[in-house]
Write an enzyme that holds these catalytic residues in place. Structure first.
Site, mmCIF file in Angstrom:
data_model
loop_
_atom_site.group_PDB
_atom_site.id
_atom_site.type_symbol
_atom_site.label_atom_id
_atom_site.label_comp_id
_atom_site.label_asym_id
_atom_site.label_seq_id
_atom_site.Cartn_x
_atom_site.Cartn_y
_atom_site.Cartn_z
ATOM 1 N N ASP A 68 -6.341 -6.337 10.737
ATOM 2 C CA ASP A 68 -5.423 -7.380 10.287
ATOM 3 C C ASP A 68 -5.801 -8.663 11.016
ATOM 4 O O ASP A 68 -6.392 -8.621 12.108
ATOM 5 C CB ASP A 68 -3.986 -6.955 10.611
ATOM 6 C CG ASP A 68 -2.991 -8.086 10.428
ATOM 7 O OD1 ASP A 68 -2.937 -8.644 9.312
ATOM 8 O OD2 ASP A 68 -2.281 -8.406 11.397
ATOM 9 N N ASP A 70 -3.630 -12.088 11.176
ATOM 10 C CA ASP A 70 -2.574 -12.879 11.805
ATOM 11 C C ASP A 70 -1.885 -12.113 12.927
ATOM 12 O O ASP A 70 -1.325 -11.035 12.717
ATOM 13 C CB ASP A 70 -1.530 -13.291 10.762
ATOM 14 C CG ASP A 70 -2.116 -14.193 9.691
ATOM 15 O OD1 ASP A 70 -3.198 -14.757 9.911
ATOM 16 O OD2 ASP A 70 -1.479 -14.333 8.627
ATOM 17 N N THR A 175 -6.377 -9.116 5.247
ATOM 18 C CA THR A 175 -5.338 -10.107 5.507
ATOM 19 C C THR A 175 -4.735 -10.671 4.230
ATOM 20 O O THR A 175 -5.384 -10.685 3.173
ATOM 21 C CB THR A 175 -5.927 -11.275 6.341
ATOM 22 O OG1 THR A 175 -4.965 -12.313 6.482
ATOM 23 C CG2 THR A 175 -7.173 -11.847 5.674
ATOM 24 N N ALA A 176 -3.505 -11.153 4.350
ATOM 25 C CA ALA A 176 -2.861 -11.847 3.231
ATOM 26 C C ALA A 176 -3.357 -13.274 3.084
ATOM 27 O O ALA A 176 -3.049 -13.938 2.101
ATOM 28 C CB ALA A 176 -1.340 -11.843 3.419
ATOM 29 N N LYS A 220 -2.713 -3.971 0.963
ATOM 30 C CA LYS A 220 -3.789 -3.826 1.941
ATOM 31 C C LYS A 220 -4.343 -2.408 1.932
ATOM 32 O O LYS A 220 -5.569 -2.205 1.997
ATOM 33 C CB LYS A 220 -3.276 -4.168 3.349
ATOM 34 C CG LYS A 220 -3.121 -5.636 3.636
ATOM 35 C CD LYS A 220 -2.812 -5.838 5.115
ATOM 36 C CE LYS A 220 -2.691 -7.313 5.456
ATOM 37 N NZ LYS A 220 -2.433 -7.520 6.903
ATOM 38 N N ASN A 246 4.540 -3.914 8.635
ATOM 39 C CA ASN A 246 4.190 -4.044 7.223
ATOM 40 C C ASN A 246 2.857 -3.379 6.908
ATOM 41 O O ASN A 246 2.578 -3.049 5.751
ATOM 42 C CB ASN A 246 4.118 -5.523 6.828
ATOM 43 C CG ASN A 246 5.464 -6.209 6.901
ATOM 44 O OD1 ASN A 246 6.454 -5.705 6.386
ATOM 45 N ND2 ASN A 246 5.516 -7.354 7.557
#
Length: 315
Positions: A68, A70, A175-176, A220, A246
């Site tokens: 991930d 962030d 990642t988003a 994800k 999440n």
């Protein structure tokens, strides 16, 4: 994005849009990685591992690591830093910068992803880039990385990623953040590539819409599963790293899940399942056996005081 034969069956927990977002991210990541590998071969600049540490298992080409971004690899959220860079280049007005700044301050204080805040930031970013060329944003993204992101990489997490690279394994960001931004960060860190949110473009111009949905939560996991199938990876031999509950769907996919700078829910979940832990925000050493010693770098100083001051001014 349709007709991709290498994709695996969907999980019941994932929505159709999550699956679409995951598939789009995996396809974009594979294309980018393949292009960069070809360029490296042509220029003779492909990197080789300097040595083989005891962990991870050296030479296991069916193992990979998924990170991930962030608050795991980088302090704060990449999309907020990207927004600051676009404001500097007069892509939008001061009132929109104020919203970005407040969201970033909240993120750093809370240390977790709030879906409403993140969605608002993504909607803002999509409206800002609509009508701009992908190549333009990629070029600007390189500059923004140097200005706002390079100094916010957690040294400890960077060492974990390097351990996998030194073992000859592939390392992907998941990642988003926009896939273009994530790809730049991955390249600058020497990683294999990135899975990120895919914004729709036609003839190289952003339309202001997404392909599927943001690469968040179950999406994800779908992206990692799709990439693993395409790259012939054994997920039981792979590792995943995240700070957020999440990402429990993604962490649960692999045989070696790690909670990095975990939020309260993830810390509780990880401890209940005996997952490895590491917190670089305070210097706590909660890692279990198997974390490389190189990852024991002290925590970086945060921006809590500045964020609190911003919060007080807004009250």
């Amino acid at each position: 994005m349709a007709g991709l034969g290498w994709l695996t069956p969907r999980r019941r927990s994932a929505t159709a849009r999550s699956v679409l977002a995951g598939e789009a991210a995996a396809e974009a990541a594979r294309k980018t990685s393949a292009a960069e590998d070809e360029a490296a071969l042509l220029t003779g600049t492909s990197d080789e591992a300097a040595e083989e540490p005891a962990f991870p298992v050296a030479g296991d080409d069916r193992a990979a690591a998924f990170f991930d971004l962030d608050n795991t690899v980088m302090q704060g959220a990449a999309i907020f830093h990207f927004g600051r860079g676009l404001y500097k280049r007069k892509f939008f007005e001061r009132r929109e910068l104020t919203r970005f700044a407040w969201q970033q301050a909240w993120f750093r204080l809370a240390g977790v992803e709030d879906p409403e805040h993140m969605q608002d930031a993504r909607d803002s970013a999509l409206s800002i880039v609509k009508g701009h060329r992908v190549s333009e944003l990629m070029s600007i993204g390189e500059e923004i990385y140097d200005e706002y992101m390079a100094d916010r990489i957690w040294p400890g997490t960077r060492a974990l990623a390097q351990a996998h690279l030194d073992a000859g394994q592939r390392v992907w960001l998941v990642t988003a953040a926009p896939v273009e931004t994530a790809t730049i960060i991955a390249r600058r860190l020497g990683l294999t590539g990135a899975l990120g949110t895919v914004a729709e473009s036609v003839d190289g111009v952003y339309t202001g819409r997404l392909v599927g949905e943001p690469l968040h939560g179950p999406a994800k996991a779908e992206a990692v599963r799709a990439l693993a199938a395409a790259e012939d990876l054994d997920l039981d031999r792979c590792a995943a790293y995240s700070d957020s509950h999440n990402d429990i769907p993604m962490l649960s996919l692999v045989g070696h899940p790690y909670a990095i700078n975990p939020d309260t829910k993830l810390r509780k979940h990880a401890r209940a399942r005996d997952w490895r832990l590491r917190d670089y925000r305070t210097g706590r050493k909660a890692a279990k056996v198997g974390i490389p010693a190189a990852a024991g770098v002290g925590a970086l100083a945060g921006g809590t005081a500045a964020a609190l001051a911003l919060h007080r001014r807004r009250r």
